[in-house]
Write a protein that holds these residues in place. Sequence first.
Motif, short mmCIF file in Angstrom:
data_model
loop_
_atom_site.label_atom_id
_atom_site.label_comp_id
_atom_site.label_asym_id
_atom_site.label_seq_id
_atom_site.Cartn_x
_atom_site.Cartn_y
_atom_site.Cartn_z
N HIS A 242 -6.43 0.02 -5.80
CA HIS A 242 -6.13 -1.12 -5.24
C HIS A 242 -6.89 -1.84 -5.15
O HIS A 242 -7.92 -2.33 -6.44
N PHE A 243 -5.94 -3.33 -6.11
CA PHE A 243 -6.72 -4.27 -6.63
C PHE A 243 -6.67 -5.24 -5.77
O PHE A 243 -5.13 -4.99 -5.00
N ASP A 244 -6.75 -6.61 -5.88
CA ASP A 244 -7.37 -7.55 -5.01
C ASP A 244 -7.97 -8.30 -6.65
O ASP A 244 -8.30 -8.61 -6.59
N ASP B 126 -7.33 -12.91 -6.82
CA ASP B 126 -7.62 -13.81 -5.25
C ASP B 126 -7.17 -15.75 -7.08
O ASP B 126 -7.24 -15.14 -8.21
N LEU C 35 -10.42 -9.87 -9.98
CA LEU C 35 -10.08 -8.78 -9.23
C LEU C 35 -11.23 -7.92 -8.63
O LEU C 35 -11.53 -7.56 -9.14
N LYS C 36 -10.88 -7.69 -7.46
CA LYS C 36 -11.56 -6.47 -7.00
C LYS C 36 -11.18 -5.47 -7.58
O LYS C 36 -9.18 -5.17 -6.71
N THR D 80 -3.32 -12.04 -4.16
CA THR D 80 -2.06 -10.76 -4.02
C THR D 80 -3.42 -9.53 -4.45
O THR D 80 -4.38 -9.29 -4.28
N SER D 81 -2.27 -8.49 -3.77
CA SER D 81 -3.15 -7.36 -3.28
C SER D 81 -2.29 -5.91 -3.60
O SER D 81 -1.54 -6.51 -2.93
N ARG D 82 -2.38 -5.39 -4.12
CA ARG D 82 -1.76 -3.94 -4.45
C ARG D 82 -2.16 -2.93 -4.06
O ARG D 82 -3.41 -3.01 -5.31
N GLU E 81 1.07 -1.42 -0.25
CA GLU E 81 0.10 0.49 -0.15
C GLU E 81 0.95 0.93 0.14
O GLU E 81 1.54 1.36 0.20
N ILE F 50 -0.08 -5.09 -9.75
CA ILE F 50 0.34 -6.36 -9.72
C ILE F 50 0.84 -6.78 -11.21
O ILE F 50 -0.04 -7.37 -12.16
#
Length: 580
Positions: free
Chosen positions: A451-453, A455, A460-461, A398-400, A246, A390
């Motif tokens: 912010h990307f999440d 899984d 992709l969130k 992963t998340s970034r 972050e 990402i």
Amino acid sequence: MDPIVGIDLGTTNSEIAFIIDGNSTVITENDNGIVPSVVGLDADGKIIVGAEALNQAVIAPERTVQSVKRLMGTDQRIPMGDTTYLPQEISACILKALKERAERTLQQPIYKAVITVPAYFTDAQRQATREAGEIAGLNVVRIINEPTAASLAYESENAAAQTILIYDLGGGTFDVSVVRIENSVVEVLASTGDNHLGGDDFDKKILDVLTAYIQKDLSLNVSQNPVVMARLRRAAEKAKIALSFEPYARIEEDHIGKKLFRNIHLSYELSRSDFEKMIEDDLLRTMDSVSKALEDASLLPSAIDKIILVGGSTRIPRISHMLEEKFGQEPHGEIDPDLCVALGAAIQAGREMGLDSSSILLDITPYSFGTSALGEVDGIQTPYMYVPLIHRNTKLPTSRGEAFYTIYDNQAQVEVKVYQGEDPYALNNILLGKYMFDLTPSPVNSVIIVHFDLDINGILKVQATEKISGKKIEAVIENAISRFSEGEISRFKERVEEMWRPSEGDISQASGVQRSSGAAPADIEAVLTKALDKLDRAPEEDRDEMVNLMEDIQDAVSENRLDDARSFVSQLEEILFYIE
Ligand code: AMP
């Protein structure tokens, strides 16, 4: 055949791994498999190892031993409780705890191990490691170098000869090695580093900033309070780790002291860029060691086929950027950098057991995911600079998060676009979604955190947050990974290339600058560049319209509606005409 385990006996942390169903696997017990290399005596005089020992380090330092690896090979006696111990004995406690962990999971006794040591370890240090194994009831069938294990983790299935650089930054030590690997035979060509540089130093730098802030702004001196200092050190490490993912981290600690009978609480925000400045000199020192390792191996950066990241601290994004700048290739960290050495040790252990084809199971993203922003591509200013959040080959989930900035005062909206692909020019990648975000009126350079999440199922969130107000928008993209096959992607790419081959007189060609294909036609691009240039000076009432038109143009271009794009360009030119 007796089972043989692989052990990474580290300065800060240790891990044990074994081949299970053909895959090298770190042994976990409701944890991530990382066992702090800390040994202690509890209040009853019983030996404790790992997290439990680490937890008592602050309140009972006289009964706790850390970083024993630094003393291996010496005769120095280490006090713990009422007795003193040899380094081998303390290390043996760690090995025994790991051995028992494996025995519980595998439900069988373990007597044999492959243990890793740093490439620079002398014979005496290697011998002491063997002895530690024996004391723990382990026959050390092989001692292998840590960079060798890391290369095996990545390359055990690749027979081709390769030259690999291993950048290993852990909690307390930094090592860089250059190895040559062919048919799983590894030769260490050079190895150097710094025995006293690692994540602990970075924690200490954050801690210094916190104590200075507490002293100055909260008028409290906490430096003599070991419990508060220990809490702050943990909070500093937590913030450091968060900053790898972050752009900002908030450090909150309640009750750090009392003033006038009132409890004082700490709430402090640290930005990634400030943290990077704090550690820049340390990282530059590691890069000097990288140059030295290359020199010792008589190699130029271009001779390196692959860069491997080892050690928890290599998750700091700045490290990958520095290496990429020097070598022109992205380093590999897809095998968990904390576990990579243990996983390689288990592959070697598997070999000793006669298993030839062990590998490592990995869920990684084959593509990068990012957004677009104002910036330079090939030296040309564009609103379509691709910013990957990402990176491909990142282990999932992963998340970034990354910070972006508004480009003028009271900007009313921003469109968050989500792309999949690798091209520095966003329009050459695949647009997965775009989301309009209405902003609160605020000054230029206000922060928006994207912010990307991602899984393991490719969901992709996406989240965009306005930092000043906390206001957010959220979206979910299903099948972000499997949406297109590689074949489809190259077909898309070819199609785009065909459509957008630069016309004669393209400004990018005239200036001799290499432009990626797929850009907007030169006349449109020129107007966009001019608009960006004038945006700051534009009267406020025109700015939103300018940005909307620029986005309409971008969309029209990406959807190949050139007539529409040109009509928006004329409208934009009309506005530009009146701006000096
Ligand atoms: P190792 O000795 O390889 O287990 O590395 C431990 C060090 O890595 C400690 O200093 C950790 O704080 C640090 N570390 C672990 N994860 C991260 C992360 N995501 N970003 C920065 N440092 C990390």
